[in-house]
Motif scaffolding. Structure first.
Motif, mmCIF file in Angstrom:
data_model
loop_
_atom_site.group_PDB
_atom_site.id
_atom_site.type_symbol
_atom_site.label_atom_id
_atom_site.label_comp_id
_atom_site.label_asym_id
_atom_site.label_seq_id
_atom_site.Cartn_x
_atom_site.Cartn_y
_atom_site.Cartn_z
ATOM 1 N N PRO A 83 0.895 -1.046 -0.047
ATOM 2 C CA PRO A 83 -0.064 0.076 0.082
ATOM 3 C C PRO A 83 0.804 1.223 -0.057
ATOM 4 C CG PRO A 83 -0.481 -1.527 2.056
ATOM 5 C CD PRO A 83 0.626 -1.910 1.175
ATOM 6 N N TRP A 107 -0.026 1.163 8.084
ATOM 7 C CA TRP A 107 -0.683 -0.011 7.525
ATOM 8 C C TRP A 107 -0.945 -1.163 8.647
ATOM 9 C CZ3 TRP A 107 -4.112 1.074 4.014
ATOM 10 C CH2 TRP A 107 -3.576 2.162 3.381
ATOM 11 N N GLU A 158 -5.274 8.357 -2.916
ATOM 12 C CA GLU A 158 -4.810 7.459 -3.121
ATOM 13 C C GLU A 158 -4.842 6.308 -1.889
ATOM 14 O OE1 GLU A 158 -3.560 10.064 -6.088
ATOM 15 O OE2 GLU A 158 -2.909 9.873 -3.949
ATOM 16 N N ASP A 187 -8.338 5.436 -0.791
ATOM 17 C CA ASP A 187 -8.910 4.279 -1.730
ATOM 18 C C ASP A 187 -8.542 2.843 -1.266
ATOM 19 O OD1 ASP A 187 -10.146 6.423 -3.036
ATOM 20 O OD2 ASP A 187 -8.809 6.274 -4.820
ATOM 21 N N THR A 188 -7.102 2.889 -1.137
ATOM 22 C CA THR A 188 -6.395 2.013 -0.607
ATOM 23 C C THR A 188 -7.132 1.519 0.912
ATOM 24 O OG1 THR A 188 -4.347 2.316 -1.659
ATOM 25 C CG2 THR A 188 -4.377 0.380 -0.061
ATOM 26 N N ASP A 248 -10.422 -0.180 0.179
ATOM 27 C CA ASP A 248 -10.312 -1.581 -0.469
ATOM 28 C C ASP A 248 -9.892 -2.405 0.564
ATOM 29 O OD1 ASP A 248 -10.410 -0.485 -3.006
ATOM 30 O OD2 ASP A 248 -8.523 -0.479 -3.498
#
Length: 85
Positions: A1, A11, A35, A38-39, A42
């Motif tokens: 990521p 993370w 970004e 978004d990760t 996800d």
């Protein structure tokens, strides 16, 4: 990521979160890039999120509509979050 910001990677902590989460991102944030958002979504698709228009990294959350987003999330409602996102 992707890293949250150069040199910052949280993370491992994000993977361990088990409670409901509302991610609040300022539209112009350079520290919390879209970004990364978004990760994060996800990885945990049940996470709620809202982007505060015109705000930098740390939205003040002082406007009544912004306060309502937080209050409704804490009360367990998704209505205000969906409308603002």
């Amino acid at each position: 990521p992707p890293p949250f910001s150069p040199g910052l990677s949280f993370w491992n902590a994000w993977y361990r979160v088990r409670c409901p989460v509302l991610l609040v991102r300022g539209e112009r944030s350079r520290i919390f890039p879209s970004e990364v958002l978004d990760t994060m979504l996800d990885v945990k698709p049940d996470t709620r999120h809202v982007e505060i228009r015109g705000a930098g990294h740390a939205p003040s959350l002082m406007a009544p509509d912004q306060i309502a987003i937080i209050a409704n999330f804490l009360a367990g409602s998704t209505e205000e979050v969906r409308r603002a996102a």
